[in-house]
Design a protein around this motif. Structure first.
Motif, PDB file in Angstrom:
ATOM      1  N   THR A  20      -0.956  -4.746  -0.387  1.00  0.00           N
ATOM      2  CA  THR A  20      -0.354  -3.833  -1.363  1.00  0.00           C
ATOM      3  C   THR A  20       0.904  -4.427  -1.998  1.00  0.00           C
ATOM      4  O   THR A  20       1.211  -4.125  -3.159  1.00  0.00           O
ATOM      5  N   ASP A  21       1.618  -5.256  -1.257  1.00  0.00           N
ATOM      6  CA  ASP A  21       2.810  -5.887  -1.837  1.00  0.00           C
ATOM      7  C   ASP A  21       2.433  -6.774  -3.023  1.00  0.00           C
ATOM      8  O   ASP A  21       3.125  -6.792  -4.051  1.00  0.00           O
ATOM      9  N   TYR A  63       1.604  -4.576  -5.982  1.00  0.00           N
ATOM     10  CA  TYR A  63       2.822  -4.074  -6.628  1.00  0.00           C
ATOM     11  C   TYR A  63       3.488  -5.158  -7.479  1.00  0.00           C
ATOM     12  O   TYR A  63       4.008  -4.877  -8.569  1.00  0.00           O
ATOM     13  N   LEU A  93       4.028  -4.420 -11.460  1.00  0.00           N
ATOM     14  CA  LEU A  93       5.350  -4.422 -12.087  1.00  0.00           C
ATOM     15  C   LEU A  93       5.462  -5.514 -13.143  1.00  0.00           C
ATOM     16  O   LEU A  93       6.128  -5.332 -14.170  1.00  0.00           O
ATOM     17  N   LEU A 132      -1.797   3.117  -6.410  1.00  0.00           N
ATOM     18  CA  LEU A 132      -0.530   2.539  -5.956  1.00  0.00           C
ATOM     19  C   LEU A 132       0.566   2.721  -6.998  1.00  0.00           C
ATOM     20  O   LEU A 132       1.732   2.969  -6.652  1.00  0.00           O
ATOM     21  N   TYR A 133       0.197   2.621  -8.270  1.00  0.00           N
ATOM     22  CA  TYR A 133       1.213   2.806  -9.310  1.00  0.00           C
ATOM     23  C   TYR A 133       1.677   4.261  -9.358  1.00  0.00           C
ATOM     24  O   TYR A 133       2.873   4.535  -9.552  1.00  0.00           O
ATOM     25  N   LYS A 173       1.778   6.261  -6.825  1.00  0.00           N
ATOM     26  CA  LYS A 173       2.652   6.412  -5.659  1.00  0.00           C
ATOM     27  C   LYS A 173       4.037   5.838  -5.950  1.00  0.00           C
ATOM     28  O   LYS A 173       5.068   6.423  -5.568  1.00  0.00           O
ATOM     29  N   TYR A 174       4.056   4.706  -6.628  1.00  0.00           N
ATOM     30  CA  TYR A 174       5.337   4.108  -6.999  1.00  0.00           C
ATOM     31  C   TYR A 174       6.120   5.042  -7.929  1.00  0.00           C
ATOM     32  O   TYR A 174       7.337   5.218  -7.766  1.00  0.00           O
ATOM     33  N   CYS A 175       5.420   5.654  -8.875  1.00  0.00           N
ATOM     34  CA  CYS A 175       6.092   6.563  -9.812  1.00  0.00           C
ATOM     35  C   CYS A 175       6.618   7.807  -9.102  1.00  0.00           C
ATOM     36  O   CYS A 175       7.682   8.331  -9.460  1.00  0.00           O
ATOM     37  N   ASP A 192       7.878   7.964  -6.250  1.00  0.00           N
ATOM     38  CA  ASP A 192       9.102   7.617  -5.526  1.00  0.00           C
ATOM     39  C   ASP A 192      10.224   7.150  -6.440  1.00  0.00           C
ATOM     40  O   ASP A 192      11.402   7.276  -6.080  1.00  0.00           O
ATOM     41  N   HIS A 193       9.866   6.599  -7.613  1.00  0.00           N
ATOM     42  CA  HIS A 193      10.895   5.944  -8.426  1.00  0.00           C
ATOM     43  C   HIS A 193      10.969   6.418  -9.876  1.00  0.00           C
ATOM     44  O   HIS A 193      11.996   6.187 -10.518  1.00  0.00           O
TER      45      HIS A 193
END
Length: 457
Positions: free
Chosen positions: A272-273, A276, A280, A304-305, A307-309, A311-312
């Motif tokens: 997953t890293d 990401y 990005l 995954l994107y 999930k990123y959104c 959190d951020h």
């Protein structure tokens, strides 16, 4: 035994021996030839026992007390010889002599044989590396030698001269680890190969893959970088396919501008890293609309994107839900927002947005629940203004319990009837609140109002 015969063999044969005058040179030359003649006699009469020469025992007796030294000096002297025939003569003499020395260490003999094979190979006229024994990296057994070169340096010199095959054979003969020997040489060969721009890239990629395979210590990404530096981008891309480590594949593909292949490689790796990193990178280098359309084709990347959104970047998450017409997800987003303590002033608006989103998704049950929550929120706001206590955010159960603790039985009864709180639950709340207030007389009256739905103990 004459004085001439007592001179150590290595001293007589070492090319680095110094002389005081020209006469000494003549004497040294004579001694050398005399010794060679003596060794030839040894070879003829001692090394070949089938002839059963009567002089064999005589030669052994001459050096019996120093036979161990004689063997060692023959071995060392062989290293200083450039002529293979003289080397063979000295090695045979040492081989014969050590058979008469009990408990002799054979390691120096074996190492010298290996050393001579390597030295003779690199001294060949086609190779042109006239390496001497003092420059060759021997073991500590010959502690007087100068270890100017390491095996890696010797192999590097052969690589610079493009004698890759010989370097590999020497590495294998010396039993060097693949990482330091053959694999490293093959990597140098591959880097040299990709620089040959006149060769077909398909053929070059196949040749490199066939030769290298998955040899330990070989990094196809480094070879691909060399190809990219030479302007052979397509060859670099083909070589990256042979790299087994996705952590090395993905960054190089991004560097070469292969965005979609890098995303596919990252997803296939399950790391997953890496996903990401690619996401990005794509977000920063592509128009947002194109980026979102691209990741829609890859569910894992899109998840995954999102999930990123969450959190951020909340605003981006809401925009994605709007574009995707994902009304259920958007309603859940508004519900979560309404329960955030930081958004206490916008709870009602968030609940209204959630209700509308559920209705757009034709989820009437969820829309009704949002409407009920809106009514409760409005009622709790009124109670807060009246009693100066925190009601907003409590459940119906906790709201009824707090009203009973404030001895507001009528308001609790009204709320219970409006939200259809079961009798069993209400009785438990009433009993617990009266017990907490130590109002035993009121508890006695309450128990006699009607038959208890929870029984007696």
């Amino acid at each position: 035994m004459s004085v001439k015969d007592q001179i150590p063999f290595a001293q007589m044969l070492t090319p680095s021996t110094t002389f005081a005058s020209s006469d000494d040179v003549v004497i040294w030359g004579k001694k050398k030839h005399e010794l060679e003649g003596k060794l030839e006699e040894w070879n003829k009469e001692l090394i070949y026992p089938l002839k059963r020469s009567h002089r064999s025992d005589e030669y052994i007796r001459l050096v019996k007390d120093q036979l161990n030294v004689a063997v060692r000096q023959c071995i060392e002297a062989a290293g200083y010889e450039f002529d293979p025939s003289n080397q063979m003569m000295l090695i045979r003499a040492a081989q014969f002599g050590k058979s008469f020395v009990p408990d002799i260490d054979s390691e120096p003999y074996v190492k010298m044989c290996r050393t001579l094979r390597v030295l003779n190979a690199v001294r060949n006229l086609r190779i042109g590396v006239p390496l001497t024994i003092t420059q060759y990296p021997l073991s500590a057994t010959f502690h007087t030698r100068l270890q100017h070169l390491s095996f890696q340096v010797l192999l590097d010199r052969l690589v610079v001269r493009r004698h890759f095959y010989l370097a590999i054979q020497i590495a294998k003969y010396l039993r060097m680890p693949d990482v330091e020997g053959s694999s490293r040489i093959l990597a140098h060969w591959a880097c040299y190969k990709v620089k040959q721009t006149q060769l077909d890239r398909e053929q070059v990629a196949r040749d490199i893959a066939d030769k290298l395979g998955y040899a330990p210590g070989v990094s196809y990404s480094e070879i691909a970088k060399k190809a990219a530096d030479c302007g052979r981008t397509q060859l670099a891309i083909k070589l990256i396919d042979y790299e087994p480590r996705a952590s090395l594949q993905v960054p190089l593909l991004l560097k070469l501008g292969e965005d979609i292949p890098s995303l596919v490689k990252a997803i296939d790796s399950g790391d997953t890293d890496l996903v990401y990193i690619v996401l990005l990178h794509l977000r920063d280098n592509m128009p947002m609309a194109e980026f979102q359309m691209t990741i829609r084709n890859y569910p894992m990347a899109q998840s995954l994107y999102l999930k990123y959104c969450r959190d951020h970047n909340i605003e981006t998450l809401r925009d994605i839900y709007d574009q995707e017409d994902n009304h259920n997800a958007k309603a859940a987003f508004y519900l979560k927002e309404s329960y955030d303590p930081k958004n206490s002033t916008t709870k009602a608006a968030s609940l209204e947005s959630a209700k509308q989103s559920y209705r757009s998704a034709r989820n009437e049950f969820a829309a009704t629940m949002c409407e009920e929550q809106q009514k409760l929120l409005k009622y709790q706001t009124t109670l807060e203004d009246k009693f100066r206590r925190e009601f907003v955010g409590l459940s119906v159960h906790d709201t009824v319990h707090l009203l009973l603790m404030l001895n507001e039985v009528k308001l609790a009864e009204k709320l219970r009837a409006e939200y259809k709180v079961p009798d069993r639950r209400y009785w438990w709340l009433r009993i617990l609140s009266l017990a907490a207030l130590s109002d035993w007389s009121e508890l006695d009256k309450f128990s006699k109002t009607k038959k208890s739905p929870i029984g007696y103990e």
